[in-house]
Design an enzyme around this catalytic site. Structure first.
Site, mmCIF file in Angstrom:
data_model
loop_
_atom_site.group_PDB
_atom_site.id
_atom_site.type_symbol
_atom_site.label_atom_id
_atom_site.label_comp_id
_atom_site.label_asym_id
_atom_site.label_seq_id
_atom_site.Cartn_x
_atom_site.Cartn_y
_atom_site.Cartn_z
ATOM 1 N N SER A 176 -18.233 -41.612 -15.486
ATOM 2 C CA SER A 176 -18.911 -42.794 -16.007
ATOM 3 C C SER A 176 -18.403 -43.120 -17.412
ATOM 4 O O SER A 176 -17.211 -43.389 -17.583
ATOM 5 C CB SER A 176 -20.423 -42.582 -15.968
ATOM 6 O OG SER A 176 -21.123 -43.784 -16.174
ATOM 7 N N ASP A 234 -21.457 -48.689 -6.066
ATOM 8 C CA ASP A 234 -21.510 -48.525 -7.526
ATOM 9 C C ASP A 234 -21.248 -49.867 -8.193
ATOM 10 O O ASP A 234 -20.254 -50.539 -7.898
ATOM 11 C CB ASP A 234 -20.459 -47.506 -7.961
ATOM 12 C CG ASP A 234 -20.499 -47.192 -9.447
ATOM 13 O OD1 ASP A 234 -21.412 -47.671 -10.151
ATOM 14 O OD2 ASP A 234 -19.599 -46.452 -9.904
ATOM 15 N N HIS A 294 -23.615 -45.184 -7.887
ATOM 16 C CA HIS A 294 -23.080 -44.578 -9.099
ATOM 17 C C HIS A 294 -23.586 -43.141 -9.300
ATOM 18 O O HIS A 294 -24.792 -42.878 -9.230
ATOM 19 C CB HIS A 294 -23.480 -45.433 -10.311
ATOM 20 C CG HIS A 294 -22.855 -45.009 -11.588
ATOM 21 N ND1 HIS A 294 -21.511 -45.143 -11.832
ATOM 22 C CD2 HIS A 294 -23.380 -44.444 -12.710
ATOM 23 C CE1 HIS A 294 -21.240 -44.694 -13.035
ATOM 24 N NE2 HIS A 294 -22.354 -44.247 -13.586
#
Length: 336
Positions: A196, A278, A310
């Protein structure tokens, strides 16, 4: 089978050191007793009041101490890299490293996520992931604890991570401050991985290695999982820009890497993970395509997990699709 504990690490048998590291009182960012409760701005992870206070929507991340884990066969220790600014890391090493017939191990420099303002390398989700990965890949993992907004606005996360990577590199000659790295790390097989926000930071680190260099270290591969970059939405872009007061606008190279930066990544291969559901998938796909067209001489691979969102794998590292992701992550190292 315990490895000797470094004198520079946090000793889990020393309660006072743990108390300082895990329960040190933190500056309170919010003060609801203030007479000014009018909200000036509100973002995904926090709101800003007219008097300048920042209130995070999530409480501080739970932190757990390093451990000697017989389940995974991995031991972890914490090290202080810098006291000012505060930068530290958690190091994971398999028991197998002490086998006299064991060659030196590949090293993964891991950069956690958290939207640049949440989570910790000392939190359960990243501790457990790094421990499992270290065991399965038979590799050393150095997981950096960088500064979060608002205590330390961006670019602290980039600078802290770069400082930690250089600290790791200081062991390449065998004379660094941490014996585990001096004795067991193969500095010809170093990887950077990030999730991320950490994927975004991993890109910047790889770019710096390609332009500034990292003495006596060979960065062979970079792994980005569900990485953040600009262009996801105006709201996401505005959040990053606010957290980085010294930003260069929407074209800031850390937010939107230009082709000339992509062409100078200092590694041979890049592996990018995306998830079908995501919200960051489009920018990861753009990064993948832009990297292929940039003139970079390496090889890039993209893998998609269908039906997931995600960072899904942190919810259950043992679920089928999480195992698939971890296995591919591991194989990217074991193929070295």
């Amino acid at each position: 089978m315990a490895l000797p504990l470094s004198p520079h690490s946090t000793n889990t048998k020393n309660p006072s050191s743990l108390l300082l590291l895990y329960f040190k009182p933190k500056l309170q960012i919010k003060n609801m007793a203030s007479s000014d409760s009018e909200i000036a701005k509100e973002f995904r992870f926090f709101r800003v009041y007219k008097d300048g206070r920042v209130e995070l929507f999530e409480p501080d991340c739970e932190k757990i101490p390093p451990s000697d884990d017989p389940t995974t066969g991995v031991r972890s220790i914490d090290v202080v890299i810098s006291s000012e600014p505060p930068v530290s890391a958690r190091i994971f090493i398999p028991y197998e490293a002490q086998n006299p017939n064991q060659n030196k191990l590949p090293l993964l420099f891991y950069v956690r996520g958290g939207g640049f303002c949440r989570q910790s390398a000392f939190g359960p989700r990243y501790h457990n992931f790094c421990s499992v990965f270290s065991a399965q890949a038979n590799a050393i993992v150095v997981s950096v604890e960088y500064g979060n907004f608002p205590d330390r606005p961006i670019p602290a996360c980039y600078e802290d991570s770069w400082a930690a990577l250089n600290w790791v590199a200081s062991h390449a000659s065998g004379n660094g401050p941490e014996p585990w790295l001096n004795d067991h790390a193969d500095f010809g097989k170093v990887l950077i991985g990030g999730a991320s926000a950490g994927g975004n930071i991993a890109h910047t680190l790889a770019f710096r290695v390609g332009t500034i260099g990292l003495p006596c270290v060979k960065l062979v591969r970079v792994i980005m999982v569900h990485q953040f970059f600009g262009g996801t939405s105006p709201e996401e872009d505005a959040t990053w820009l606010y957290m980085c007061p010294t930003n260069a606008g929407l074209q800031d190279p850390r937010l939107k890497p230009p082709a000339e930066d992509l062409a100078r990544l200092g590694c041979e291969r890049v592996l990018i993970f995306v998830a079908e559901k995501d919200f960051l998938k489009p920018v990861a796909m753009n990064y993948y395509e832009d990297l292929k067209k940039s003139g970079w001489k390496g090889t890039v691979e993209l893998l998609e997990t269908h039906g997931e969102g995600h960072s899904f794998y942190f919810d259950n590292l043992k679920c089928e699709k999480a195992v698939e992701l971890i296995n591919k992550f591991v194989s990217f190292i074991t193929q070295l």
